[in-house]
Scaffold this motif. Structure first.
Motif, PDB file in Angstrom:
ATOM      1  N   LEU A  55     -28.026 -23.658  24.472  1.00  0.00           N
ATOM      2  CA  LEU A  55     -28.737 -22.763  23.579  1.00  0.00           C
ATOM      3  C   LEU A  55     -29.413 -23.618  22.510  1.00  0.00           C
ATOM      4  CD1 LEU A  55     -29.101 -19.713  23.242  1.00  0.00           C
ATOM      5  CD2 LEU A  55     -27.183 -19.748  21.684  1.00  0.00           C
ATOM      6  N   ILE A  56     -30.721 -23.783  22.641  1.00  0.00           N
ATOM      7  CA  ILE A  56     -31.475 -24.607  21.701  1.00  0.00           C
ATOM      8  C   ILE A  56     -32.917 -24.117  21.689  1.00  0.00           C
ATOM      9  CG2 ILE A  56     -32.064 -26.383  23.389  1.00  0.00           C
ATOM     10  CD1 ILE A  56     -31.693 -28.436  21.129  1.00  0.00           C
ATOM     11  N   LYS A 101     -18.535 -21.931  23.407  1.00  0.00           N
ATOM     12  CA  LYS A 101     -17.168 -21.656  23.855  1.00  0.00           C
ATOM     13  C   LYS A 101     -17.026 -21.871  25.363  1.00  0.00           C
ATOM     14  CE  LYS A 101     -15.657 -20.675  19.835  1.00  0.00           C
ATOM     15  NZ  LYS A 101     -14.813 -21.617  19.128  1.00  0.00           N
ATOM     16  N   THR A 102     -18.011 -21.434  26.139  1.00  0.00           N
ATOM     17  CA  THR A 102     -18.040 -21.657  27.590  1.00  0.00           C
ATOM     18  C   THR A 102     -19.458 -22.098  27.945  1.00  0.00           C
ATOM     19  OG1 THR A 102     -18.721 -19.417  28.226  1.00  0.00           O
ATOM     20  CG2 THR A 102     -16.347 -19.793  27.940  1.00  0.00           C
ATOM     21  N   ASP A 103     -19.745 -22.203  29.231  1.00  0.00           N
ATOM     22  CA  ASP A 103     -21.089 -22.612  29.654  1.00  0.00           C
ATOM     23  C   ASP A 103     -22.171 -21.690  29.112  1.00  0.00           C
ATOM     24  OD1 ASP A 103     -20.152 -24.764  31.023  1.00  0.00           O
ATOM     25  OD2 ASP A 103     -20.344 -23.868  33.017  1.00  0.00           O
ATOM     26  N   THR A 104     -21.865 -20.406  28.989  1.00  0.00           N
ATOM     27  CA  THR A 104     -22.888 -19.440  28.577  1.00  0.00           C
ATOM     28  C   THR A 104     -22.508 -18.634  27.336  1.00  0.00           C
ATOM     29  OG1 THR A 104     -21.977 -17.808  30.109  1.00  0.00           O
ATOM     30  CG2 THR A 104     -23.798 -19.175  30.919  1.00  0.00           C
ATOM     31  N   THR A 105     -21.352 -18.854  26.773  1.00  0.00           N
ATOM     32  CA  THR A 105     -20.893 -18.079  25.618  1.00  0.00           C
ATOM     33  C   THR A 105     -20.908 -18.937  24.359  1.00  0.00           C
ATOM     34  OG1 THR A 105     -19.455 -16.779  27.052  1.00  0.00           O
ATOM     35  CG2 THR A 105     -19.035 -16.658  24.695  1.00  0.00           C
ATOM     36  N   LYS A 127     -20.202 -13.143  18.967  1.00  0.00           N
ATOM     37  CA  LYS A 127     -20.296 -13.764  20.282  1.00  0.00           C
ATOM     38  C   LYS A 127     -21.611 -13.350  20.944  1.00  0.00           C
ATOM     39  CE  LYS A 127     -17.948 -12.390  23.999  1.00  0.00           C
ATOM     40  NZ  LYS A 127     -16.856 -12.116  24.935  1.00  0.00           N
ATOM     41  N   ILE A 128     -22.331 -14.331  21.471  1.00  0.00           N
ATOM     42  CA  ILE A 128     -23.537 -14.044  22.244  1.00  0.00           C
ATOM     43  C   ILE A 128     -23.395 -14.716  23.603  1.00  0.00           C
ATOM     44  CG2 ILE A 128     -25.045 -13.750  20.243  1.00  0.00           C
ATOM     45  CD1 ILE A 128     -26.175 -16.509  20.796  1.00  0.00           C
TER      46      ILE A 128
END
Length: 131
Positions: free
Chosen positions: A40-41, A80-84, A96-97
């Motif tokens: 996410l950037i 937190k995870t690959d997508t969270t 949380k997104i």
């Protein structure tokens, strides 16, 4: 003599094929490198909030910025995870997104309404109103 000509033709074909493969790889290398990256950037916008921007700047200590017509907000985000991801700021407390697999969209709840934000640029565009 026909065997020598056939061997030269095969050698030239292999060289031509290797050059072609190299050109294709060189053109697509940036796409291949970012294919599995879900980081996410960058700068994100929503169609439902046309004057709002959300910016994620990984190089600035994972800073998070939110801008709209009437307010600005700054905080941090953690993966937190690959997508969270979790956002922490004065406006968003441990929110949380979930980022899609490609890193190009995510959903976020703002003022009790859910919005989809889409990446408009991979470069974090920070708005400075400190004039």
């Amino acid at each position: 003599m026909p065997e020598v000509e056939k061997k030269n033709w095969v050698d030239k074909s292999i060289i031509l094929l290797l050059v072609f493969v190299f050109i294709i790889l060189a053109i697509n290398m940036p796409k291949i490198q970012n294919f599995d990256e879900s980081t996410l950037i960058g700068t994100y916008h929503s169609k439902k909030l046309p004057f709002a921007s959300i910016v994620f700047d990984e190089e600035d200590h994972h800073s998070f910025y939110y801008y709209n017509q009437s307010e600005t907000d700054k905080g941090t985000y953690t993966q937190k995870t690959d997508t969270t991801y979790v956002i922490n700021s004065p406006k968003f407390h441990n929110l949380k997104i979930i980022n899609d697999k490609k890193g190009s969209t995510f959903k976020i709840k703002i003022d009790n309404e859910t919005y989809v934000f889409k990446q408009t640029d991979t470069i974090p565009t920070i708005i400075d109103n400190s004039e």
